[in-house]
Structure formats: structure tokens, C-alpha cells
Scaffold this motif. Sequence first.
Motif, mmCIF file in Angstrom:
data_model
loop_
_atom_site.group_PDB
_atom_site.id
_atom_site.type_symbol
_atom_site.label_atom_id
_atom_site.label_comp_id
_atom_site.label_asym_id
_atom_site.label_seq_id
_atom_site.Cartn_x
_atom_site.Cartn_y
_atom_site.Cartn_z
ATOM 1 N N GLN A 95 0.828 -1.197 0.000
ATOM 2 C CA GLN A 95 0.000 0.000 0.000
ATOM 3 C C GLN A 95 0.865 1.249 0.000
ATOM 4 O O GLN A 95 2.047 1.202 0.324
ATOM 5 N N ALA B 19 -2.624 -0.422 -6.772
ATOM 6 C CA ALA B 19 -3.450 -0.934 -5.677
ATOM 7 C C ALA B 19 -4.695 -0.097 -5.477
ATOM 8 O O ALA B 19 -5.477 -0.356 -4.565
ATOM 9 N N VAL C 15 -5.395 6.381 -3.273
ATOM 10 C CA VAL C 15 -5.062 6.602 -1.865
ATOM 11 C C VAL C 15 -5.158 8.086 -1.566
ATOM 12 O O VAL C 15 -4.750 8.917 -2.385
#
Length: 116
Positions: free
Chosen positions: A1, A102, A105
Motif C-alpha cells: 500500500q 493498488a 489513496v
Amino acid sequence: QVQLVESGGGLVQAGGSLRISCAASGRTFSIYAMGWFRQAPGKEREFIAAINWSSGYTSYVDSVQGRFTISKDNAKNTVELQMNVLKPEDTAVYYCNADSSAGGVWGPGTQVTVSS
């Protein structure tokens, strides 16, 4: 992450300048692009600027074009937003965003207040 932390917000008078930064950590190799959004009280979060992590291509919302500049430092995994000729309507919480393999964010945000 990927984790993001913004810094550099504060209070500035109209017409002044401010620079805010965003530091990325974690799986930074997975980042495609980074950008800045802002959210004023009672309003939706809006896109401000973005930069492609490899090519450096930038894009801006019309309202900040020519006043704000987004830049990156791949070695330091940081992105900055230089804001000039600030206006009271630029007052908002500014959020850093990273688009990675991913997913998206967000940082926690930093407050920018422009007094008239």
C-alpha cells in the motif's frame, strides 16, 4: 500500500503564496500519478491538479491554471503544489491523492485559509 502525508498548509493573505507538500511512502513504485484535490466547507471535493509520475505531464482545473504549479520529486517520493495569487475562494482542505496499481489513496488533508 501507499501512504500519503500532506504538510505546509496555513493562513495567508489574499494575493499571497503558499506551497504545500505531500510525501508518499510504502509501495511508491506502484504509483501512476499523483494529484491535489480540495474541499471547501459545504462543497464537494474537487480536482485541482495532477502529475503523471513517469512522464511529468500535468493537468489543472481552469480555476487555478496559471496560478498553481504541481511538481514532483521521484527520488524523494514527494509532490508539491505551489500556489500563487491566492484568493479567498481558494480556502479549503487540500488533499493529496495517489493513483496506484493498488487503487486510489488519500492523505488526511491540510488546511489552507486565505484571508481577504
